[in-house]
Design a protein around this motif. Structure first.
Motif, PDB file in Angstrom:
ATOM      1  N   PRO A 523      73.855   5.033 -40.817  1.00  0.00           N
ATOM      2  CA  PRO A 523      73.371   3.987 -39.907  1.00  0.00           C
ATOM      3  C   PRO A 523      71.926   4.152 -39.463  1.00  0.00           C
ATOM      4  CG  PRO A 523      75.506   4.843 -39.205  1.00  0.00           C
ATOM      5  CD  PRO A 523      75.014   5.760 -40.267  1.00  0.00           C
ATOM      6  N   TYR A 524      71.375   5.381 -39.491  1.00  0.00           N
ATOM      7  CA  TYR A 524      70.042   5.606 -38.942  1.00  0.00           C
ATOM      8  C   TYR A 524      69.053   6.017 -40.022  1.00  0.00           C
ATOM      9  CZ  TYR A 524      73.275   5.910 -35.060  1.00  0.00           C
ATOM     10  OH  TYR A 524      74.291   5.652 -34.178  1.00  0.00           O
ATOM     11  N   THR A 525      69.290   5.494 -41.204  1.00  0.00           N
ATOM     12  CA  THR A 525      68.397   5.768 -42.329  1.00  0.00           C
ATOM     13  C   THR A 525      68.053   4.443 -43.004  1.00  0.00           C
ATOM     14  OG1 THR A 525      69.474   7.902 -42.714  1.00  0.00           O
ATOM     15  CG2 THR A 525      68.122   7.006 -44.508  1.00  0.00           C
ATOM     16  N   ILE A 526      66.779   4.299 -43.352  1.00  0.00           N
ATOM     17  CA  ILE A 526      66.357   3.072 -44.036  1.00  0.00           C
ATOM     18  C   ILE A 526      66.932   3.091 -45.445  1.00  0.00           C
ATOM     19  CG2 ILE A 526      64.403   1.738 -44.911  1.00  0.00           C
ATOM     20  CD1 ILE A 526      62.728   2.885 -42.651  1.00  0.00           C
ATOM     21  N   PRO A 527      67.740   2.088 -45.832  1.00  0.00           N
ATOM     22  CA  PRO A 527      68.340   2.078 -47.171  1.00  0.00           C
ATOM     23  C   PRO A 527      67.275   2.010 -48.256  1.00  0.00           C
ATOM     24  CG  PRO A 527      69.491   0.551 -45.714  1.00  0.00           C
ATOM     25  CD  PRO A 527      68.249   0.999 -44.988  1.00  0.00           C
ATOM     26  N   ALA A 528      67.597   2.581 -49.395  1.00  0.00           N
ATOM     27  CA  ALA A 528      66.655   2.565 -50.524  1.00  0.00           C
ATOM     28  C   ALA A 528      66.505   1.169 -51.114  1.00  0.00           C
ATOM     29  CB  ALA A 528      67.132   3.544 -51.598  1.00  0.00           C
TER      30      ALA A 528
END
Length: 616
Positions: A523-528
């Protein structure tokens, strides 16, 4: 009220007659009084035995000042053709008579002046010659009255005849139409400011009214009105009036300008017209360079003959007149054409279209359309005006066809009811064929836009207007008509097809699903995966994502959980820090800072030093 003009050869007694009848010297210029010759227009007024008051315009008779004469005769209802009995018909008598005929002034009186200088036999010969010259003109049946200003002979008969003449004059001025005042003088009066004068046509003027002076497009306000040196509250059509204007300098105005209501009339440099050649004139050839006089204005012109290579004396034909400088004209306006050198009147005519397109010569369809404009019924003229299928302002259609205010609704209502015309709001009109074409263009334009940008709410209203090439004044009506038919939907800034709903394409949906799946996992990571800003904005609008920073998005469940924790933490311990939020949710400091700044923007929290407290 009616306006009467004088005409006749120089030194035949026009100004002296006017002064004798009215007590007013029309020769207002010092040079005129010194030379005893009228150079410019003079103005006076007279109360007749019936109690009716008439304005008198005294025009110069000298050949050199015929241009000034033409500025005054455009607004007159009848003429006093003055011919000196001791000289009879002279060159300017004939030219003035030709001008009167070309302007379709068919009411008048012939005044044989200076009869005290001739005997009865000579007077009879002159009367016969005058009647012969008048034959075949609009004044052929005009009464001929011998007059002597010095002895008073014939003056009473002239006044009585003039009073009787008024009973036969048609009322050619509307009382509810759009006012037009062709300016013949502009000057300043100490303590009052700018004053203009002219003969009012077509509609009334009121004190306090906002007006526009064309072709410059200058806006002004009427401060005061006078007629015959008396203040009036309202200027009536057919009246000689003086208008005191606020908001404009008299040097910015000149003879030939037109005062009217703002935004109603448009200047033009191209006219369609029916042209008539003076009987005694040499042929007028195609592309002839002439001077045009219309209203009180003068403009250099080129005359394109549409159905002939030349028009001989006495002939008529269709022409398109190209002007070097703009003039203001409406359907039915009369004009005069003169050779610049040697200066002489060669033709005149009537405007049938003040805003035409360029025509090619010897085209049967063009001539047919012009004949229809000139001779067709009101309905036919309106349909012909709109035949190109382009939307037009109702006011422009009325002005172009020359129909009166009283005829407008009676003519338009059946055309609208039958479907021949479509109303574009209150101000616009278009033919049904033209509307079908415009509507199809609008549908194709929006369909293409939705295909290119399937996630956007719609196309910018201004971009749609420009792509359709619709004027600002007509656009609200076009928009209203399309909305009424259910073709489109619109909000404050955009337009879309009524059945359009923003939704992603299959490829966009695949990218979005990958993005959402990645956020559920981390949830707290920018998706690739990169769906693009437009797709992410659509997802936010649909409630699938919440944007907390330009490139940071959260799932709604994640966002709700973080907001609830912040509220509870502040209520429990009084405040919360970035580090506490980061440590609790295991997110990066960047996410924690962005989230709290987002809550600040939403007025949920408020920053105090390094901590957040509830904003309310």
């Amino acid at each position: 009220m009616f306006t009467i003009g004088t005409a006749g050869h120089v030194d035949h007694g026009k100004s002296t007659l006017v002064k004798t009848l009215t007590g007013i010297d029309p020769d207002r210029l010092r040079e005129e009084q010194q030379r005893e010759m009228t150079i410019d227009l003079g103005f006076a007024w007279l109360t007749l035995p019936s109690g009716r008051e008439v304005s008198l315009i005294d025009v110069p008779g000298h050949e050199r000042f015929i241009k000034n004469m033409l500025a005054g005769v455009g607004g007159i209802d009848a003429v006093l053709l003055v011919i000196a009995a001791d000289e009879s018909v002279m060159p300017q008598t004939r030219e003035h008579l030709a001008i009167i005929d070309l302007l379709a002034i068919h009411h008048g009186i012939v005044v044989l002046s200076k009869v005290d200088l001739v005997d009865a036999d000579w007077l009879a010969l002159v009367r016969d010659e005058v009647r012969e010259v008048l034959a075949g003109t609009g004044l052929a049946a005009a009464p001929i009255i011998p007059v002597s200003v010095r002895t008073g002979v014939g003056l009473s008969e002239l006044i009585q005849t003039l009073d009787q003449l008024l009973d036969t004059l048609p009322i050619r001025h509307q009382t509810t139409g759009v006012p037009r005042l062709a300016i013949d003088r502009s000057f300043a009066i100490a303590g009052f400011g700018t004053v203009i004068t002219g003969t009012l046509r077509d509609g009334p003027l009121f004190i306090g009214q906002e007006v526009e002076i064309l072709p410059q497009g200058i806006r002004a306000r009427i401060r005061g009105l006078q007629s015959h040196q008396r203040p009036i509250e309202q200027g009536q059509p057919g009246t000689r009036i003086a208008v005191n204007l606020a908001g404009v300098h008299h040097r910015d105005l000149k003879r030939g300008n037109v005062l009217t209501l703002p935004g109603v009339l448009r200047p033009t440099t191209l006219l369609d017209a029916r042209v008539q050649i003076v009987r005694e004139a040499a042929p007028v050839c195609h592309n002839a360079a002439l001077d045009m006089f219309i209203g009180s204005s003068e403009a250099a012109a080129r005359v394109t003959l549409l159905d002939a290579d030349e028009l001989p004396g006495g002939a008529e034909g269709w022409a398109q007149i190209r002007l070097a400088t703009p003039v203001v004209a409406t359907v039915g306006d009369r004009f005069i054409l003169r050779l610049p050198s040697p200066s002489r009147t060669v033709a005149g005519g009537i405007v049938v279209d003040p805003h035409p397109v360029r025509h090619r010569r010897f085209r049967a369809e063009v001539i047919t359309a012009l004949n229809l404009r000139a001779q067709g019924s009101l309905s036919e003229r309106i349909l012909q005006t709109l035949a190109d299928g382009q939307p037009r302002l109702r006011a422009d259609v009325v002005a172009t066809t020359g129909i009166t205010d009283s005829e407008v609704e009676a003519t338009l209502t059946p055309l609208l009811a039958s479907g021949h015309l479509v109303a574009l709001g209150k101000d616009g009109l278009i033919t049904s064929v033209g509307w079908d074409r415009l509507r199809a263009t609008l549908r194709d334009l929006l369909t293409s836009y939705h295909q290119r940008f399937p996630l956007r709410r719609g196309m910018s209203k201004e971009e749609v207007r420009q792509r359709l090439q619709v004027s600002n004044r007509l656009w609200p009506g076009v928009l209203q008509a399309a909305l009424t038919e259910g073709l489109i939907s619109a909000d404050e800034t955009t337009v879309r097809l009524a059945d359009f709903t923003p939704r992603p394409t299959a490829e966009q949906q695949r990218l979005l699903d990958q993005y959402l799946t990645a956020l559920k996992r981390l949830p707290y990571t920018i998706p690739a995966v990169e769906p693009g800003d437009e797709l992410l904005a659509w997802a936010c609008a649909q409630g699938l994502l919440v944007k907390i920073a330009p490139d940071l998005y959260l799932l709604p469940a994640t966002y709700s959980a973080m907001e609830a924790w912040v509220r509870t933490a502040i209520e429990t311990q009084g405040s919360v820090t970035v580090a506490q939020l980061r440590d609790y949710f295991g997110c990066s400091r960047r996410y924690a800072v962005a989230f709290l700044e987002h809550l600040d923007e939403q007025r949920i929290t408020r920053r105090v030093g390094d901590v957040r407290v509830l904003a309310r």
